[in-house]
Write a protein that holds these residues in place. Sequence first.
Motif, PDB file in Angstrom:
ATOM      1  N   ASN A  37       0.822  -1.205   0.000  1.00 32.79           N
ATOM      2  CA  ASN A  37       0.000   0.000   0.000  1.00 32.79           C
ATOM      3  C   ASN A  37       0.858   1.257   0.000  1.00 32.79           C
ATOM      4  N   CYS A  38       2.155   1.091  -0.230  1.00 31.85           N
ATOM      5  CA  CYS A  38       3.093   2.211  -0.234  1.00 31.85           C
ATOM      6  C   CYS A  38       3.056   2.936  -1.577  1.00 31.85           C
ATOM      7  N   ALA A  39       3.614   4.147  -1.572  1.00 31.32           N
ATOM      8  CA  ALA A  39       3.735   4.922  -2.800  1.00 31.32           C
ATOM      9  C   ALA A  39       5.062   4.634  -3.498  1.00 31.32           C
ATOM     10  N   HIS A  40       5.785   3.611  -3.048  1.00 30.45           N
ATOM     11  CA  HIS A  40       7.074   3.244  -3.636  1.00 30.45           C
ATOM     12  C   HIS A  40       7.157   1.722  -3.722  1.00 30.45           C
ATOM     13  N   ASP A  41       8.134   1.240  -4.507  1.00 32.28           N
ATOM     14  CA  ASP A  41       8.350  -0.210  -4.601  1.00 32.28           C
ATOM     15  C   ASP A  41       8.733  -0.770  -3.237  1.00 32.28           C
ATOM     16  N   VAL A  42       8.328  -1.993  -2.972  1.00 30.34           N
ATOM     17  CA  VAL A  42       8.753  -2.731  -1.786  1.00 30.34           C
ATOM     18  C   VAL A  42       9.433  -4.003  -2.280  1.00 30.34           C
ATOM     19  N   THR A  43      10.708  -4.150  -1.917  1.00 28.95           N
ATOM     20  CA  THR A  43      11.470  -5.331  -2.319  1.00 28.95           C
ATOM     21  C   THR A  43      11.473  -6.326  -1.171  1.00 28.95           C
ATOM     22  N   THR A  62       9.937  -7.901  -6.125  1.00 25.24           N
ATOM     23  CA  THR A  62       9.585  -6.490  -5.990  1.00 25.24           C
ATOM     24  C   THR A  62       8.098  -6.301  -6.272  1.00 25.24           C
ATOM     25  N   LEU A  63       7.439  -5.666  -5.319  1.00 27.28           N
ATOM     26  CA  LEU A  63       6.023  -5.308  -5.480  1.00 27.28           C
ATOM     27  C   LEU A  63       5.940  -3.825  -5.833  1.00 27.28           C
ATOM     28  N   ARG A  64       5.242  -3.525  -6.894  1.00 24.62           N
ATOM     29  CA  ARG A  64       5.042  -2.141  -7.308  1.00 24.62           C
ATOM     30  C   ARG A  64       4.059  -1.453  -6.356  1.00 24.62           C
ATOM     31  N   PRO A  65       4.023  -0.116  -6.358  1.00 30.91           N
ATOM     32  CA  PRO A  65       3.098   0.610  -5.477  1.00 30.91           C
ATOM     33  C   PRO A  65       1.645   0.190  -5.705  1.00 30.91           C
ATOM     34  N   HIS A  66       0.918   0.075  -4.623  1.00 32.47           N
ATOM     35  CA  HIS A  66      -0.512  -0.237  -4.626  1.00 32.47           C
ATOM     36  C   HIS A  66      -0.839  -1.504  -5.410  1.00 32.47           C
ATOM     37  N   SER A  67      -0.031  -2.536  -5.172  1.00 37.07           N
ATOM     38  CA  SER A  67      -0.265  -3.821  -5.827  1.00 37.07           C
ATOM     39  C   SER A  67      -0.162  -4.931  -4.785  1.00 37.07           C
ATOM     40  N   LEU A  80       9.694 -12.712   6.357  1.00 32.29           N
ATOM     41  CA  LEU A  80       9.618 -11.862   5.180  1.00 32.29           C
ATOM     42  C   LEU A  80      10.226 -10.515   5.556  1.00 32.29           C
ATOM     43  N   HIS A  81      11.273 -10.111   4.818  1.00 35.38           N
ATOM     44  CA  HIS A  81      11.988  -8.866   5.091  1.00 35.38           C
ATOM     45  C   HIS A  81      11.742  -7.875   3.957  1.00 35.38           C
ATOM     46  N   ALA A  82      11.670  -6.584   4.328  1.00 37.50           N
ATOM     47  CA  ALA A  82      11.597  -5.501   3.346  1.00 37.50           C
ATOM     48  C   ALA A  82      12.356  -4.311   3.928  1.00 37.50           C
ATOM     49  N   PRO A  83      13.088  -3.565   3.098  1.00 37.20           N
ATOM     50  CA  PRO A  83      13.844  -2.415   3.604  1.00 37.20           C
ATOM     51  C   PRO A  83      12.933  -1.411   4.312  1.00 37.20           C
ATOM     52  N   GLY A  84      13.359  -0.967   5.492  1.00 36.27           N
ATOM     53  CA  GLY A  84      12.616   0.033   6.252  1.00 36.27           C
ATOM     54  C   GLY A  84      11.393  -0.489   6.976  1.00 36.27           C
ATOM     55  N   ALA A  85      11.195  -1.813   6.968  1.00 35.08           N
ATOM     56  CA  ALA A  85      10.004  -2.399   7.592  1.00 35.08           C
ATOM     57  C   ALA A  85      10.404  -3.443   8.629  1.00 35.08           C
ATOM     58  N   VAL A 156       0.203 -10.208   4.452  1.00 32.97           N
ATOM     59  CA  VAL A 156       1.220  -9.298   4.979  1.00 32.97           C
ATOM     60  C   VAL A 156       1.054  -7.998   4.200  1.00 32.97           C
ATOM     61  N   ILE A 157       0.771  -6.904   4.939  1.00 35.48           N
ATOM     62  CA  ILE A 157       0.460  -5.627   4.307  1.00 35.48           C
ATOM     63  C   ILE A 157       1.515  -4.591   4.689  1.00 35.48           C
ATOM     64  N   TYR A 158       2.164  -4.017   3.690  1.00 37.49           N
ATOM     65  CA  TYR A 158       3.129  -2.944   3.885  1.00 37.49           C
ATOM     66  C   TYR A 158       2.408  -1.628   3.606  1.00 37.49           C
ATOM     67  N   CYS A 159       2.514  -0.662   4.552  1.00 39.65           N
ATOM     68  CA  CYS A 159       1.757   0.588   4.473  1.00 39.65           C
ATOM     69  C   CYS A 159       2.688   1.775   4.329  1.00 39.65           C
TER      70      CYS A 159
END
Length: 163
Positions: A37-43, A62-67, A80-85, A156-159
């Motif tokens: 749900n971020c405005a940027h890619d989440v790897t 890599t998940l694109r924004p809002h996907s 499950l790891h993602a930068p900044g999360a 798993v939801i990244y915001c």
Amino acid sequence: MALSNKPSLLLAAAAAAAAQTTHDNCAKNKKVTVQNNCAHDVTLTLEPLANSPHLFEGKQYTLRPHSHAEFPVCWWTGRLHAPGAPTAEFHVGVDGGCFYMGSNVRAPGLAVPVVVSPHGNPLQGECPAVGCPVHGRCSVAQVPGGRCRNVQEMKVIYCSPGV
């Protein structure tokens, strides 16, 4: 000669029986869904545990924004790891039993909040979402194994922070 073949026949019969005893819950189209749900890619980087199969090909996804992406599973255990999360850790068993955890602290160094949420029809036991949504209260840090059952989907939801 018949005695020497008997152990091989027993092993073959046991292997055939094991192949036929697929757990009923594996036929329920279980999955892990990861939502960005971020405005940027989440790897995403996986850390499978306990000989768990991989959710996706390669070391990163890599998940694109809002996907979102859905990964079919019968069972899965890992992180499950993602930068900044914060790290999301969970186990979904073949029987639908579930253990999961995520940070329920808003840490200044971790700019991407994460929520881990089980879904099932119906869920049984205690199955709260864990983590910190952007708005609202942070929830529990973990749900121990055996307290949440009949899980058919782990989400798993990244915001985006501050949205």
